[in-house]
Design an enzyme around this catalytic site. Structure first.
Site, PDB file in Angstrom:
ATOM      1  N   ALA A  81      -1.875 -49.522   1.836  1.00 43.92           N
ATOM      2  CA  ALA A  81      -1.105 -48.428   2.437  1.00 43.92           C
ATOM      3  C   ALA A  81      -1.156 -47.160   1.583  1.00 43.92           C
ATOM      4  CB  ALA A  81       0.332 -48.876   2.677  1.00 43.92           C
ATOM      5  N   GLY A 106      -1.223 -56.264  -2.615  1.00 44.03           N
ATOM      6  CA  GLY A 106      -2.351 -55.906  -1.747  1.00 44.03           C
ATOM      7  C   GLY A 106      -1.953 -54.952  -0.637  1.00 44.03           C
ATOM      8  N   CYS A 107      -0.804 -55.182  -0.043  1.00 42.39           N
ATOM      9  CA  CYS A 107      -0.339 -54.337   1.057  1.00 42.39           C
ATOM     10  C   CYS A 107       0.013 -52.946   0.545  1.00 42.39           C
ATOM     11  CB  CYS A 107       0.866 -54.980   1.749  1.00 42.39           C
ATOM     12  SG  CYS A 107       0.446 -56.595   2.457  1.00 42.39           S
ATOM     13  N   THR A 108       0.582 -52.887  -0.654  1.00 45.43           N
ATOM     14  CA  THR A 108       0.907 -51.591  -1.257  1.00 45.43           C
ATOM     15  C   THR A 108      -0.375 -50.824  -1.562  1.00 45.43           C
ATOM     16  OG1 THR A 108       2.969 -52.465  -2.164  1.00 45.43           O
ATOM     17  CG2 THR A 108       2.092 -50.466  -3.187  1.00 45.43           C
TER      18      THR A 108
END
Length: 150
Positions: A50, A45-47
């Site tokens: 970003a 999710g963070c990838t």
């Protein structure tokens, strides 16, 4: 989670990025700033979040925005994350959680029936004078740019 709302003064944070360079709110006076908090570098999710911001970075620049990512990861993890995906923005390594606490995005979470404390994925859009213009709590990781630049 956070008590900060549209119209609040943004916290006067100060923290080191992936390269040991210090960033503070004052550095961004006269520019709009997007501060996005994410739970952990290099997770799906963070990838996705970003990378969506990276892929639209020129649009942010064209609208006088700077971007800062923040998590409790150490500088090495942040550096690896930034380099692996070629992010054009700094990632703050907020290991002591001072910035995370100042923005009020640390607290109880639930995942697969387990309760634990962690970072609530939240984005703050801050105007040229350090006033919060928007707080995005329901972040769409794959389409986050559209939530910010509407």
């Amino acid at each position: 989670m956070t008590t900060l709302t549209k119209g609040s003064q943004a916290p006067n944070f100060s923290a080191l990025d992936q390269d040991g360079k210090r960033h503070s709110l004052a550095d961004y006076k006269g520019k709009k700033l997007v501060v996005f908090f994410y739970p952990k570098a290099n997770t799906p999710g963070c990838t996705a979040e970003a990378c969506d911001l990276r892929d639209n970075f020129a649009r942010f620049q064209a609208n006088n925005y700077e971007l800062l990512g923040v998590s409790a990861d150490n500088a090495k993890s942040q550096s690896n994350f930034k380099n692996k995906f070629e992010f054009p923005f700094a990632l703050l390594a907020d290991e002591d959680k001072s910035v995370i606490q100042a923005f009020g995005v640390w607290g109880p979470k639930k995942f697969m029936g387990k309760e634990y404390d962690g970072i609530h994925r939240t984005t703050f859009v801050i105007d040229e004078n350090g006033i919060i213009d928007e707080v995005i709590k329901e972040v769409k990781t794959k389409d986050h740019t559209a939530q910010i630049l509407k």
